[in-house]
Design a protein around this motif. Structure first.
Motif, PDB file in Angstrom:
ATOM      1  N   TYR A 158       0.733  -0.967  -0.518  1.00  0.00           N
ATOM      2  CA  TYR A 158      -0.245   0.140  -0.581  1.00  0.00           C
ATOM      3  C   TYR A 158       0.775   0.916   0.522  1.00  0.00           C
ATOM      4  CZ  TYR A 158      -3.822  -2.776   1.285  1.00  0.00           C
ATOM      5  OH  TYR A 158      -4.912  -3.634   1.185  1.00  0.00           O
ATOM      6  N   PHE A 159       0.350   2.434  -0.695  1.00  0.00           N
ATOM      7  CA  PHE A 159       0.904   3.532  -0.933  1.00  0.00           C
ATOM      8  C   PHE A 159      -0.206   4.961  -0.243  1.00  0.00           C
ATOM      9  CE2 PHE A 159       3.172   0.404  -4.055  1.00  0.00           C
ATOM     10  CZ  PHE A 159       4.530   1.774  -3.460  1.00  0.00           C
ATOM     11  N   MET A 160      -0.053   5.371   1.034  1.00  0.00           N
ATOM     12  CA  MET A 160      -0.856   6.206   1.668  1.00  0.00           C
ATOM     13  C   MET A 160       0.293   7.346   1.626  1.00  0.00           C
ATOM     14  SD  MET A 160      -2.217   3.727   4.380  1.00  0.00           S
ATOM     15  CE  MET A 160      -3.115   2.101   4.159  1.00  0.00           C
ATOM     16  N   ASP A 161      -0.337   8.587   0.806  1.00  0.00           N
ATOM     17  CA  ASP A 161      -0.338   9.926   0.734  1.00  0.00           C
ATOM     18  C   ASP A 161      -1.036  10.807   2.018  1.00  0.00           C
ATOM     19  OD1 ASP A 161       1.660  12.100   0.215  1.00  0.00           O
ATOM     20  OD2 ASP A 161       1.364  12.110  -2.197  1.00  0.00           O
ATOM     21  N   GLU A 162      -0.120  11.346   2.919  1.00  0.00           N
ATOM     22  CA  GLU A 162      -0.512  11.982   3.888  1.00  0.00           C
ATOM     23  C   GLU A 162      -1.771  12.246   4.642  1.00  0.00           C
ATOM     24  OE1 GLU A 162       1.225  14.215   5.401  1.00  0.00           O
ATOM     25  OE2 GLU A 162       2.723  15.310   3.782  1.00  0.00           O
ATOM     26  N   PRO A 163      -1.900  10.490   5.020  1.00  0.00           N
ATOM     27  CA  PRO A 163      -3.400   9.920   5.575  1.00  0.00           C
ATOM     28  C   PRO A 163      -3.680  10.639   6.848  1.00  0.00           C
ATOM     29  CG  PRO A 163      -1.469   8.014   5.601  1.00  0.00           C
ATOM     30  CD  PRO A 163      -1.427   9.377   4.855  1.00  0.00           C
ATOM     31  N   PHE A 164      -2.291  10.863   7.122  1.00  0.00           N
ATOM     32  CA  PHE A 164      -3.177  11.559   9.298  1.00  0.00           C
ATOM     33  C   PHE A 164      -3.120  13.873   8.984  1.00  0.00           C
ATOM     34  CE2 PHE A 164      -0.405   8.095  10.346  1.00  0.00           C
ATOM     35  CZ  PHE A 164      -0.641   7.053  10.853  1.00  0.00           C
ATOM     36  N   VAL A 165      -2.839  14.294   7.565  1.00  0.00           N
ATOM     37  CA  VAL A 165      -3.438  15.549   8.097  1.00  0.00           C
ATOM     38  C   VAL A 165      -4.570  15.645   7.361  1.00  0.00           C
ATOM     39  CG1 VAL A 165      -3.321  17.312   5.949  1.00  0.00           C
ATOM     40  CG2 VAL A 165      -1.257  15.387   6.281  1.00  0.00           C
ATOM     41  N   GLY A 166      -4.634  16.534   8.918  1.00  0.00           N
ATOM     42  CA  GLY A 166      -6.771  17.403   9.499  1.00  0.00           C
ATOM     43  C   GLY A 166      -7.122  16.626   9.333  1.00  0.00           C
ATOM     44  N   VAL A 167      -6.788  15.782  10.152  1.00  0.00           N
ATOM     45  CA  VAL A 167      -7.633  14.236  11.030  1.00  0.00           C
ATOM     46  C   VAL A 167      -8.081  14.153  12.089  1.00  0.00           C
ATOM     47  CG1 VAL A 167      -7.595  12.916   8.988  1.00  0.00           C
ATOM     48  CG2 VAL A 167      -6.079  12.347  11.168  1.00  0.00           C
ATOM     49  N   ASP A 168      -8.809  14.466  13.401  1.00  0.00           N
ATOM     50  CA  ASP A 168      -9.622  14.540  14.360  1.00  0.00           C
ATOM     51  C   ASP A 168      -8.557  13.092  14.803  1.00  0.00           C
ATOM     52  OD1 ASP A 168     -10.472  11.695  14.126  1.00  0.00           O
ATOM     53  OD2 ASP A 168     -12.829  13.251  13.456  1.00  0.00           O
ATOM     54  N   ALA A 169      -8.479  13.003  16.612  1.00  0.00           N
ATOM     55  CA  ALA A 169      -7.122  11.628  17.087  1.00  0.00           C
ATOM     56  C   ALA A 169      -8.668  11.081  16.908  1.00  0.00           C
ATOM     57  CB  ALA A 169      -7.703  12.635  18.538  1.00  0.00           C
ATOM     58  N   ALA A 170      -9.545  10.145  16.624  1.00  0.00           N
ATOM     59  CA  ALA A 170      -9.812   9.649  16.789  1.00  0.00           C
ATOM     60  C   ALA A 170      -9.697   8.653  15.483  1.00  0.00           C
ATOM     61  CB  ALA A 170     -11.452   9.466  16.551  1.00  0.00           C
ATOM     62  N   THR A 171      -9.732   9.179  14.822  1.00  0.00           N
ATOM     63  CA  THR A 171      -9.175   8.937  13.265  1.00  0.00           C
ATOM     64  C   THR A 171      -8.077   8.808  12.963  1.00  0.00           C
ATOM     65  OG1 THR A 171     -10.868  10.298  11.990  1.00  0.00           O
ATOM     66  CG2 THR A 171      -9.131   9.780  10.712  1.00  0.00           C
TER      67      THR A 171
END
Length: 248
Positions: A158-171
């Motif tokens: 898998y390739f994931m491009d900045e999946p954590f940007v702009g998400v809440d703590a739960a996400t």
């Protein structure tokens, strides 16, 4: 066999090099961060590997074969900002798109495909939103839907491009849980990541990129003050306990 081998990738926009002669291979079953300053070419590297931007030079192999012949083994989560969230479709339909590599674009997904897509939505905590238009979802919910679509691809790498940007703590917690599950299944995951504080906590392996590949290897040996200073130059705001915490 190595899940990914990259040799001599060079990418240029308007004759200006963005990536220069990048080459590396990664081990199987690892969570791998791609780290570097803004404008370093991290997202471009993923897109060049996947053939989404033209390469001036270089080759990519997935499990020893050219990428084109191995696409079914690859899952991709783009940056949220690159997705048209006003497209009239619901969450379940977006996840079902991840099955097209298996069923083809002409055939309709089967009941089995739909059930698998629903299972993927459940894994990211989005079952209750299956019928919701994607434009009506929050940023974190939208990200979870695209993670579910990647799961529906049933990929090996898998390739994931900045999946954590702009998400809440739960996400963010849901993403980490998902990454750990993929790792436990022997999957390989490469993630463009910006938060230096969490690199040692989240990732086994790290690529340090700034137009060139500066270092690659186990996070515990690569993610050092010396290597980060080499990668970021004067862009590190401060260092604490031997680890870079903030990028300016």
């Amino acid at each position: 066999m190595e899940p990914l081998k990259v040799e001599n990738i060079t990418v240029a926009y308007h004759k200006k090099p963005v990536l220069m002669e990048v080459g590396f291979s990664v081990p199987e079953g690892k969570l791998i961060s791609i780290v570097g300053p803004n404008g370093a070419g991290k997202s471009t590297l993923i897109k060049a590997i996947l053939g989404l931007v033209p390469r001036a030079s270089g080759t990519v192999e997935i499990y020893g074969k050219p990428y084109r012949s191995q696409r079914k083994l690859v899952g991709y989560v783009p940056q949220r900002g690159e997705v048209d969230w006003d497209f009239p479709t619901n969450a379940l339909d977006v996840v079902l798109m991840g099955r097209y590599g298996h069923v083809g674009w002409v055939k309709r997904p089967s009941k089995k495909d739909t059930a698998f897509a629903e299972e993927c939505l459940d894994k990211v905590g989005m079952s209750a939103y299956a019928g919701r238009q994607i434009s009506q979802l929050s940023g974190g919910q939208q990200q979870r839907v695209f993670l579910a679509r990647a799961l529906a691809q049933d990929a090996t790498i898998y390739f994931m491009d900045e999946p954590f940007v702009g998400v809440d703590a739960a996400t963010e917690k849901a993403i980490i849980t998902l990454l750990d599950e993929l790792k436990s299944q022997g999957k390989t995951v490469l993630v463009v990541h910006h938060d230096l504080q969490t690199v040692p906590e989240y990732f086994d392996w790290t690529l340090l990129v700034n137009k060139r590949l500066l270092e690659a290897g186990p996070t515990e040996s690569v993610f050092t003050v010396e290597n980060l200073q080499k990668t970021y130059g004067g862009r590190l705001a401060f260092l604490k306990k031997g680890t870079a915490l903030v990028e300016q």
